[in-house]
Design a protein around this motif. Structure first.
Motif, PDB file in Angstrom:
ATOM      1  N   PRO A   1      82.159  15.267 128.682  1.00 28.50           N
ATOM      2  CA  PRO A   1      81.451  15.892 129.809  1.00 28.50           C
ATOM      3  C   PRO A   1      80.936  17.290 129.489  1.00 28.50           C
ATOM      4  O   PRO A   1      79.870  17.690 129.960  1.00 28.50           O
ATOM      5  N   HIS A   2      81.670  18.041 128.672  1.00 26.68           N
ATOM      6  CA  HIS A   2      81.195  19.363 128.262  1.00 26.68           C
ATOM      7  C   HIS A   2      79.956  19.243 127.391  1.00 26.68           C
ATOM      8  O   HIS A   2      79.008  20.039 127.500  1.00 26.68           O
ATOM      9  N   LEU A   3      79.962  18.219 126.507  1.00 21.90           N
ATOM     10  CA  LEU A   3      78.814  18.021 125.622  1.00 21.90           C
ATOM     11  C   LEU A   3      77.593  17.581 126.427  1.00 21.90           C
ATOM     12  O   LEU A   3      76.483  18.086 126.225  1.00 21.90           O
ATOM     13  N   ASN A   4      77.812  16.632 127.344  1.00 21.83           N
ATOM     14  CA  ASN A   4      76.694  16.121 128.156  1.00 21.83           C
ATOM     15  C   ASN A   4      76.119  17.195 129.069  1.00 21.83           C
ATOM     16  O   ASN A   4      74.934  17.163 129.416  1.00 21.83           O
ATOM     17  N   ALA A   5      76.959  18.156 129.474  1.00 22.76           N
ATOM     18  CA  ALA A   5      76.506  19.223 130.364  1.00 22.76           C
ATOM     19  C   ALA A   5      75.828  20.372 129.605  1.00 22.76           C
ATOM     20  O   ALA A   5      75.423  21.363 130.210  1.00 22.76           O
ATOM     21  N   GLY A   6      75.751  20.250 128.285  1.00 23.79           N
ATOM     22  CA  GLY A   6      75.102  21.294 127.499  1.00 23.79           C
ATOM     23  C   GLY A   6      75.971  22.510 127.253  1.00 23.79           C
ATOM     24  O   GLY A   6      75.469  23.563 126.850  1.00 23.79           O
TER      25      GLY A   6
END
Length: 634
Positions: free
Chosen positions: A490-495
């Protein structure tokens, strides 16, 4: 429905992170070596003030007490209960450290053990020689054992305050040094300071220790049998004439210790899944038992006991033994006595010279024993710091000296030596840092910055947090890191973060796995979902990397296995793989992953919680930046 489930999972993680953060903060101060040293100092000051205000100090600590169960009784003063009873817990902790370091730590590797061993032997022999030379055969010469040991907790706490910040191996060296030092000191207490020996009681103690060994060999993991046997062994050692604290060491040396086993951890996971599906009291008990079984007895006790040892046992010992009546008359007599100067000479000069000579001789004879941050200026600082004998020094002084006046003079010498050793170590470390500064530790900073044109990565290349991992795909425990990284998606997908994959090669299996991943990235694209599914599936092999398994994973994920092997055989990506691997060559001794976050080495335990903290996102999982991770290290 999925939104509701995600919201529920998010709230659960927020509650869990809040609880972990609270437990981590409390655990940090409970196990802090610096706070433990401060508690010891406070207890010493209280003892000195109490001893110099009236006569209640002596009256209280010499109050006789009796513990009786039927025909069995133990008659000791309160002072003796502390020295022979509570201190058995302290020595038990020492024994746990010794056993764990010999099995899993620095001392299991001869090349790592030889330097602290040489320093420790020098630090045992030289203080005794200087003590005996100053005493010149006068009364009290047999108390030479009071100057050979180092108070590990005190020294570690003070090292945290005054030690050089760019010498991370210095603490590990001091720990290994202290373990060997403790072995020598305990052997001296057992051999040179027993009372009249009783062979039948010694035989009973030996029989009890044999039963402990058999239980450990049989894999008994519950604590109750060991606790009952420990009481019997302590009583037998007490009645044998040997100092009863040695029972703690002997029992601890037999406690089961081993690396954690993946199958045990998998069992915990299976039970946790069952409990999640159907929570009930029976599964709660099974899950608790599985968790206890997964962590060997030595490691479990090493987690539980330090707060009690740091804040109850050792401070009580200082309170009971550091109370010396100080007046002009007693100080004049003490400074005019040989034993005070013998203690000061042994602990300050003897430890410093002994450690320097021992370490210097080893580095001269075995050049391979040299390690970064462990040069002679830093060895001199450790030598000075090891003059803080305190706990065992006070204990041996009590055992060896029957004359109360000599005992007080020796104890005053121990207290003065502790203060002088601290100041001397501070001066040596400070001068050493100015005249011979240490370079940055190898591997603390990323060897090569993240390059979106060259690296295989996932996420936004401009994300504020860049995670770079150097990974050996054949590493048995690789799957754990894969699981932790999947949970921060989720951190990666949120940029908020990007994840870069680099290679670490330690053998033919890891090399083939690296070539396979390069081939798949070339075929499917470095950002394609198939590439990362292939990557995760390789981690799930748990080190069982083979041509057949690689082929099967490719087929399972819809990847052309024939084309993949053509690229592997052609050596596609070999230059990148070898370049990555050479960048971190020698940073660690095994195949464990090396992680960098924003260019700095990540040295915490690797799990979803610590990685989320490092990313510093407050919104997704409620894990604020910069929190403590000591609980996670359990």
């Amino acid at each position: 429905m999925s939104t509701t489930v995600e919201q529920t999972q998010r709230e659960a993680r927020e509650r869990l992170d809040t609880w972990i953060q609270y437990r981590a903060r409390t655990r940090r101060w409970k196990t802090s070596e610096t706070y433990a040293a401060l508690a010891l100092i406070a207890a010493t000051v209280v003892a000195l003030v109490w001893a110099n205000t009236g006569h209640s100090y002596e009256h209280f600590w010499h109050t006789p007490t009796t513990l009786a169960i039927g025909p069995i009784s133990v008659n000791l003063t309160i002072h003796q209960w502390v020295d022979e009873g509570l201190m058995a817990v302290f020595f038990f902790m020492v024994g746990l450290d010794v056993r764990r370091d010999l099995t899993l730590g620095e001392l299991r590797v001869p090349s790592r053990a030889i330097l602290p061993a040489g320093a420790a032997i020098g630090g045992l022999v030289m203080p005794a020689l200087i003590f005996l030379a100053i005493m010149g055969g006068a009364e009290g010469s047999h108390a030479w054992g009071a100057v050979i040991s180092t108070d590990t907790a005190f020294a570690l706490g003070m090292l945290a305050l005054i030690g050089p910040k760019r010498a991370p191996r210095l603490r590990l060296f001091l720990l290994a040094f202290a373990v060997i030092d403790d072995i020598g000191a305990l052997a001296v207490i057992a051999v040179f300071y027993p009372e009249q020996l009783s062979l039948p009681w010694l035989a009973l103690a030996a029989a009890g220790l044999l039963v402990v060994w058999l239980l450990a060999r049989r894999g008994v993991w519950r604590s109750l049998p060991y606790v009952l046997l420990a009481v019997v062994i302590w009583y037998a050692v007490f009645r044998s004439g040997v100092h009863a604290t040695l029972a703690g060491v002997l029992i601890a040396l037999l406690m089961p210790v081993r690396s954690l086993q993946s199958r045990d951890i998998d069992s915990v996971g299976e039970l946790a899944a069952l409990y999640r599906q159907s929570p009930n009291a029976g599964l709660t008990a099974l899950l608790r038992d599985a968790l206890n079984y997964a962590i060997p007895m030595n490691q479990r006790l090493s987690w539980v006991l330090p707060p009690y040892s740091n804040y109850i046992v050792v401070p009580l010992f200082a309170l009971a033994n550091a109370g010396i009546v100080i007046s002009g008359e007693t100080l004049g007599a003490a400074f005019g006595s040989r034993i005070l100067w013998a203690v000061l000479g042994g602990l300050i000069l003897g430890k410093l010279l002994g450690v320097l000579l021992g370490a210097g001789l080893v580095m001269w004879l075995v050049p391979g024993s040299r390690m970064p941050g462990l040069d002679l200026p830093r060895m001199a600082g450790i030598g000075a710091l090891s003059g803080m004998g305190f706990t065992i020094s006070l204990l041996v002084a009590n055992i060896a000296l029957d004359d109360p006046t000599q005992g007080d003079q020796a104890r005053l010498g121990v207290l003065l030596a502790t203060i002088i050793a601290f100041l001397l170590a501070w001066a040596i470390f400070t001068i050493g840092e100015k005249l011979w500064p240490l370079p940055d530790s190898k591997g603390d900073k990323i060897p090569r910055p993240f390059d979106p044109e060259e690296d295989l990565y996932f996420g936004d290349p401009d994300a504020p947090t860049q995670i770079v991992q150097y990974v050996d795909q054949s590493y048995e425990h690789r799957w754990r890191l894969v699981e932790a990284l999947n949970e921060i998606h989720p951190h990666l997908n949120a940029g908020l973060a990007s994840l870069t994959y680099r290679y670490k090669v330690t053998g033919p299996e890891s090399y083939i796995a690296a070539l396979a991943l390069e081939a798949v990235a070339e075929m499917e694209g470095p950002w394609d979902e198939k590439t990362w599914r292939f990557h995760d599936a390789m981690g799930e092999l748990r080190g069982d990397v083979s041509s057949q398994n690689i082929t099967q994973i490719a087929r399972d994920n819809g990847i052309d296995a024939h084309r993949m092997w053509e690229l592997i055989d052609s050596g596609h990506g070999e230059e990148r793989i070898l370049r990555d691997s050479l960048e971190v060559d020698g940073f660690v001794e095994d195949a464990a992953p090396i992680i960098y976050i924003n260019g700095q080495r990540f040295t915490r335990v690797l799990n979803r919680w610590t990685l989320s903290q490092a990313i510093g996102d407050h919104d997704l999982y409620g894990a604020p930046d910069g929190g403590d991770n000591s609980l996670a290290h359990s």
